[in-house]
Write a protein that holds these residues in place. Structure first.
Motif, PDB file in Angstrom:
ATOM      1  N   TYR A  36       0.848  -1.178   0.000  1.00  0.00           N
ATOM      2  CA  TYR A  36       0.000   0.000   0.000  1.00  0.00           C
ATOM      3  C   TYR A  36       0.884   1.228   0.000  1.00  0.00           C
ATOM      4  O   TYR A  36       2.013   1.208   0.501  1.00  0.00           O
ATOM      5  N   GLN A  38       0.865   5.284   1.203  1.00  0.00           N
ATOM      6  CA  GLN A  38       0.158   6.269   2.015  1.00  0.00           C
ATOM      7  C   GLN A  38       0.839   7.612   1.911  1.00  0.00           C
ATOM      8  O   GLN A  38       2.032   7.740   2.190  1.00  0.00           O
ATOM      9  N   ARG A  41      -1.128  12.168   5.907  1.00  0.00           N
ATOM     10  CA  ARG A  41      -2.467  12.471   6.400  1.00  0.00           C
ATOM     11  C   ARG A  41      -3.577  12.012   5.456  1.00  0.00           C
ATOM     12  O   ARG A  41      -4.653  12.595   5.422  1.00  0.00           O
ATOM     13  N   LYS A  42      -3.279  10.986   4.696  1.00  0.00           N
ATOM     14  CA  LYS A  42      -4.271  10.396   3.816  1.00  0.00           C
ATOM     15  C   LYS A  42      -4.411   8.916   4.157  1.00  0.00           C
ATOM     16  O   LYS A  42      -3.585   8.347   4.849  1.00  0.00           O
ATOM     17  N   GLU A  43      -5.489   8.328   3.638  1.00  0.00           N
ATOM     18  CA  GLU A  43      -5.652   6.901   3.871  1.00  0.00           C
ATOM     19  C   GLU A  43      -4.709   6.103   2.978  1.00  0.00           C
ATOM     20  O   GLU A  43      -4.316   6.565   1.901  1.00  0.00           O
ATOM     21  N   PRO A  44      -4.341   4.904   3.387  1.00  0.00           N
ATOM     22  CA  PRO A  44      -3.519   4.049   2.533  1.00  0.00           C
ATOM     23  C   PRO A  44      -4.289   3.664   1.278  1.00  0.00           C
ATOM     24  O   PRO A  44      -5.492   3.451   1.316  1.00  0.00           O
ATOM     25  N   LEU A  46      -4.191   0.971  -2.047  1.00  0.00           N
ATOM     26  CA  LEU A  46      -3.572  -0.244  -2.550  1.00  0.00           C
ATOM     27  C   LEU A  46      -2.715   0.062  -3.766  1.00  0.00           C
ATOM     28  O   LEU A  46      -3.180   0.649  -4.743  1.00  0.00           O
ATOM     29  N   LEU A  87       3.664   0.810   2.625  1.00  0.00           N
ATOM     30  CA  LEU A  87       3.306  -0.110   3.694  1.00  0.00           C
ATOM     31  C   LEU A  87       3.241  -1.542   3.169  1.00  0.00           C
ATOM     32  O   LEU A  87       2.566  -1.808   2.167  1.00  0.00           O
ATOM     33  N   GLY A 104       6.033   0.780   7.699  1.00  0.00           N
ATOM     34  CA  GLY A 104       6.126   1.680   6.561  1.00  0.00           C
ATOM     35  C   GLY A 104       7.540   2.154   6.303  1.00  0.00           C
ATOM     36  O   GLY A 104       8.351   2.278   7.225  1.00  0.00           O
TER      37      GLY A 104
END
Lengths: 111, 116
Positions: A36, A38, A41-44, A46, A87, A104
Protein backbone atom coordinates in the motif's frame (compact mmCIF):
# COMPACT_ATOMS: atom_id res chain seq x y z
CA UNK A 1 10.22 -10.09 16.60
CA UNK A 2 7.56 -8.03 14.87
CA UNK A 3 5.06 -9.88 12.72
CA UNK A 4 5.86 -7.69 9.75
CA UNK A 5 9.11 -5.77 9.44
CA UNK A 6 10.16 -3.32 6.82
CA UNK A 7 13.34 -1.59 5.82
CA UNK A 8 13.89 1.42 7.99
CA UNK A 9 13.67 4.69 6.08
CA UNK A 10 13.74 7.22 4.85
CA UNK A 11 15.02 6.52 1.38
CA UNK A 12 16.22 9.63 -0.42
CA UNK A 13 16.70 9.08 -4.13
CA UNK A 14 17.02 11.27 -7.22
CA UNK A 15 14.47 11.21 -9.99
CA UNK A 16 15.00 8.33 -12.35
CA UNK A 17 16.61 6.10 -9.74
CA UNK A 18 15.60 2.53 -9.02
CA UNK A 19 14.71 1.80 -5.42
CA UNK A 20 13.84 -1.44 -3.68
CA UNK A 21 11.98 -2.08 -0.45
CA UNK A 22 12.00 -5.33 1.47
CA UNK A 23 9.57 -6.68 4.00
CA UNK A 24 9.75 -9.82 6.12
CA UNK A 25 6.91 -11.60 7.87
CA UNK A 26 7.02 -14.08 10.72
CA UNK A 27 3.91 -16.19 10.13
CA UNK A 28 4.72 -18.85 7.57
CA UNK A 29 1.02 -19.56 7.14
CA UNK A 30 0.34 -16.08 5.77
CA UNK A 31 -1.70 -16.18 2.62
CA UNK A 32 -2.08 -12.74 1.11
CA UNK A 33 0.39 -9.94 0.66
CA UNK A 34 0.05 -6.39 -0.51
CA UNK A 35 1.89 -3.14 -0.91
CA UNK A 36 0.00 0.00 0.00
CA UNK A 37 1.01 3.58 -0.49
CA UNK A 38 0.16 6.27 2.02
CA UNK A 39 0.56 9.98 1.52
CA UNK A 40 0.80 12.27 4.49
CA UNK A 41 -2.47 12.47 6.40
CA UNK A 42 -4.27 10.40 3.82
CA UNK A 43 -5.65 6.90 3.87
CA UNK A 44 -3.52 4.05 2.53
CA UNK A 45 -4.19 3.15 -1.06
CA UNK A 46 -3.57 -0.24 -2.55
CA UNK A 47 -0.56 -0.18 -4.81
CA UNK A 48 -0.48 -3.82 -5.76
CA UNK A 49 -1.10 -7.32 -4.55
CA UNK A 50 1.86 -9.64 -4.39
CA UNK A 51 1.58 -13.02 -6.02
CA UNK A 52 3.83 -16.03 -5.69
CA UNK A 53 4.87 -15.77 -9.32
CA UNK A 54 5.77 -12.12 -8.93
CA UNK A 55 3.90 -9.37 -10.68
CA UNK A 56 4.59 -6.13 -12.44
CA UNK A 57 2.54 -3.02 -12.94
CA UNK A 58 4.28 -0.41 -15.01
CA UNK A 59 7.32 0.80 -13.10
CA UNK A 60 6.46 -1.30 -10.07
CA UNK A 61 7.46 -4.92 -9.53
CA UNK A 62 6.48 -6.98 -6.52
CA UNK A 63 7.95 -10.32 -5.57
CA UNK A 64 7.23 -12.91 -2.92
CA UNK A 65 9.68 -15.41 -1.50
CA UNK A 66 7.76 -17.83 0.70
CA UNK A 67 10.79 -19.87 1.65
CA UNK A 68 12.52 -16.84 3.10
CA UNK A 69 9.29 -15.15 4.12
CA UNK A 70 9.86 -11.82 2.51
CA UNK A 71 8.29 -9.66 -0.12
CA UNK A 72 9.82 -6.88 -2.10
CA UNK A 73 8.80 -3.86 -4.08
CA UNK A 74 10.94 -2.43 -6.84
CA UNK A 75 10.29 1.01 -8.26
CA UNK A 76 12.03 1.87 -11.50
CA UNK A 77 12.53 5.34 -12.96
CA UNK A 78 11.39 7.07 -9.78
CA UNK A 79 9.15 10.11 -10.12
CA UNK A 80 8.71 12.98 -7.72
CA UNK A 81 5.14 11.78 -7.25
CA UNK A 82 6.38 8.46 -5.91
CA UNK A 83 7.34 10.22 -2.67
CA UNK A 84 5.19 8.60 0.00
CA UNK A 85 5.24 5.95 2.69
CA UNK A 86 5.03 2.39 1.45
CA UNK A 87 3.31 -0.11 3.69
CA UNK A 88 3.84 -3.84 3.56
CA UNK A 89 0.60 -5.62 4.44
CA UNK A 90 0.11 -9.27 5.30
CA UNK A 91 -3.05 -11.27 5.85
CA UNK A 92 -2.08 -14.07 8.22
CA UNK A 93 -4.44 -16.62 6.70
CA UNK A 94 -7.38 -16.93 4.40
CA UNK A 95 -10.58 -15.99 6.16
CA UNK A 96 -8.73 -14.50 9.08
CA UNK A 97 -9.75 -11.08 10.20
CA UNK A 98 -6.54 -9.47 11.28
CA UNK A 99 -4.38 -7.79 8.72
CA UNK A 100 -0.88 -6.92 9.79
CA UNK A 101 0.76 -3.68 8.68
CA UNK A 102 4.42 -2.99 8.54
CA UNK A 103 5.62 0.26 10.03
CA UNK A 104 6.13 1.68 6.56
CA UNK A 105 9.12 2.96 4.65
CA UNK A 106 9.27 6.58 3.66
CA UNK A 107 10.51 7.44 0.21
CA UNK A 108 11.61 10.89 -0.89
CA UNK A 109 12.30 11.37 -4.56
CA UNK A 110 14.14 14.59 -5.33
CA UNK A 111 14.68 16.51 -8.51
CA UNK B 1 -13.96 -0.87 -7.13
CA UNK B 2 -15.22 -1.04 -3.61
CA UNK B 3 -15.65 2.26 -1.83
CA UNK B 4 -15.60 3.02 1.85
CA UNK B 5 -16.90 6.34 3.03
CA UNK B 6 -15.78 7.79 6.34
CA UNK B 7 -16.89 10.99 7.96
CA UNK B 8 -16.36 13.46 9.31
CA UNK B 9 -12.94 14.07 7.82
CA UNK B 10 -11.97 16.48 10.56
CA UNK B 11 -13.26 17.10 14.05
CA UNK B 12 -12.21 19.63 16.63
CA UNK B 13 -13.83 19.19 20.02
CA UNK B 14 -13.47 20.17 23.62
CA UNK B 15 -12.04 17.85 26.20
CA UNK B 16 -14.72 15.71 27.82
CA UNK B 17 -17.04 15.54 24.84
CA UNK B 18 -17.81 12.46 22.76
CA UNK B 19 -17.16 12.17 19.06
CA UNK B 20 -18.76 9.71 16.66
CA UNK B 21 -17.06 8.65 13.45
CA UNK B 22 -18.96 6.75 10.76
CA UNK B 23 -17.63 4.26 8.28
CA UNK B 24 -19.81 3.02 5.44
CA UNK B 25 -19.21 0.50 2.72
CA UNK B 26 -20.98 1.99 -0.27
CA UNK B 27 -21.19 -0.79 -2.81
CA UNK B 28 -20.57 -3.96 -0.90
CA UNK B 29 -21.52 -5.61 2.33
CA UNK B 30 -18.85 -5.69 4.96
CA UNK B 31 -19.37 -8.14 7.77
CA UNK B 32 -16.05 -7.04 9.19
CA UNK B 33 -14.62 -3.59 9.47
CA UNK B 34 -11.48 -2.40 11.17
CA UNK B 35 -10.62 0.70 13.09
CA UNK B 36 -7.10 2.10 13.25
CA UNK B 37 -5.40 5.10 14.70
CA UNK B 38 -2.26 6.67 13.44
CA UNK B 39 -0.02 9.14 15.21
CA UNK B 40 2.25 11.43 13.20
CA UNK B 41 5.08 9.59 11.44
CA UNK B 42 3.91 6.24 12.78
CA UNK B 43 2.19 3.34 11.11
CA UNK B 44 -1.40 2.29 11.40
CA UNK B 45 -2.24 0.67 14.69
CA UNK B 46 -5.23 -1.64 14.72
CA UNK B 47 -7.59 -0.68 17.52
CA UNK B 48 -10.43 -3.09 17.03
CA UNK B 49 -12.23 -5.38 14.67
CA UNK B 50 -15.88 -4.57 14.20
CA UNK B 51 -18.16 -7.51 13.52
CA UNK B 52 -21.66 -7.04 12.21
CA UNK B 53 -24.22 -8.13 14.75
CA UNK B 54 -21.78 -8.96 17.49
CA UNK B 55 -19.33 -7.33 19.86
CA UNK B 56 -16.17 -5.77 18.58
CA UNK B 57 -12.83 -7.37 19.26
CA UNK B 58 -10.39 -4.93 20.79
CA UNK B 59 -6.63 -5.05 20.58
CA UNK B 60 -4.60 -5.22 23.71
CA UNK B 61 -4.33 -1.86 25.41
CA UNK B 62 -7.37 -0.35 23.76
CA UNK B 63 -10.10 0.62 26.21
CA UNK B 64 -13.41 -0.73 24.97
CA UNK B 65 -15.39 1.59 27.22
CA UNK B 66 -13.63 4.58 25.77
CA UNK B 67 -13.77 3.57 22.14
CA UNK B 68 -17.28 2.31 21.55
CA UNK B 69 -17.85 0.43 18.34
CA UNK B 70 -21.21 -0.37 16.86
CA UNK B 71 -21.68 -2.41 13.70
CA UNK B 72 -25.43 -2.64 13.44
CA UNK B 73 -25.68 -3.23 9.71
CA UNK B 74 -23.65 -4.76 6.94
CA UNK B 75 -22.71 -1.37 5.60
CA UNK B 76 -22.13 0.79 8.66
CA UNK B 77 -19.76 0.75 11.58
CA UNK B 78 -19.34 3.62 14.02
CA UNK B 79 -16.56 4.48 16.42
CA UNK B 80 -17.40 6.75 19.32
CA UNK B 81 -14.59 8.30 21.28
CA UNK B 82 -16.13 8.96 24.67
CA UNK B 83 -14.97 11.68 27.02
CA UNK B 84 -12.24 12.68 24.64
CA UNK B 85 -8.94 13.99 25.96
CA UNK B 86 -6.10 15.76 24.17
CA UNK B 87 -4.11 12.51 24.06
CA UNK B 88 -6.91 11.02 21.95
CA UNK B 89 -6.03 13.47 19.20
CA UNK B 90 -5.02 11.33 16.28
CA UNK B 91 -5.86 10.24 12.75
CA UNK B 92 -8.53 7.54 12.82
CA UNK B 93 -9.08 5.34 9.78
CA UNK B 94 -11.57 2.60 9.11
CA UNK B 95 -11.36 -0.15 6.58
CA UNK B 96 -13.51 -2.94 5.30
CA UNK B 97 -12.46 -6.21 3.86
CA UNK B 98 -13.50 -6.89 0.31
CA UNK B 99 -14.77 -10.23 -0.84
CA UNK B 100 -13.06 -12.64 -3.12
CA UNK B 101 -9.72 -14.32 -3.41
CA UNK B 102 -7.48 -11.39 -2.60
CA UNK B 103 -9.33 -10.11 0.44
CA UNK B 104 -8.09 -6.59 -0.11
CA UNK B 105 -8.74 -3.88 2.40
CA UNK B 106 -10.55 -0.74 1.36
CA UNK B 107 -9.98 2.29 3.49
CA UNK B 108 -12.05 5.25 4.45
CA UNK B 109 -10.45 8.64 3.96
CA UNK B 110 -9.73 9.03 7.65
CA UNK B 111 -10.79 11.39 10.40
CA UNK B 112 -8.41 13.86 11.99
CA UNK B 113 -9.51 14.32 15.58
CA UNK B 114 -8.19 17.25 17.55
CA UNK B 115 -9.20 17.49 21.19
CA UNK B 116 -8.61 20.85 22.79
Amino acid sequence: RKEVEQDPGPFNVPEGATVAFNCTYSNSASQSFFWYRQDCRKEPKLLMSVYSSGNEDGRFTAQLNRASQYISLLIRDSKLSDSATYLCVVNPNTGGFKTIFGAGTRLFVKA
Amino acid sequence: GAVVSQHPSRVICKSGTSVKIECRSLDFQATTMFWYRQFPKQSLMLMATSNEGSKATYEQGVEKDKFLINHASLTLSTLTVTSAHPEDSSFYICSARGTGRDEKLFFGSGTQLSVL
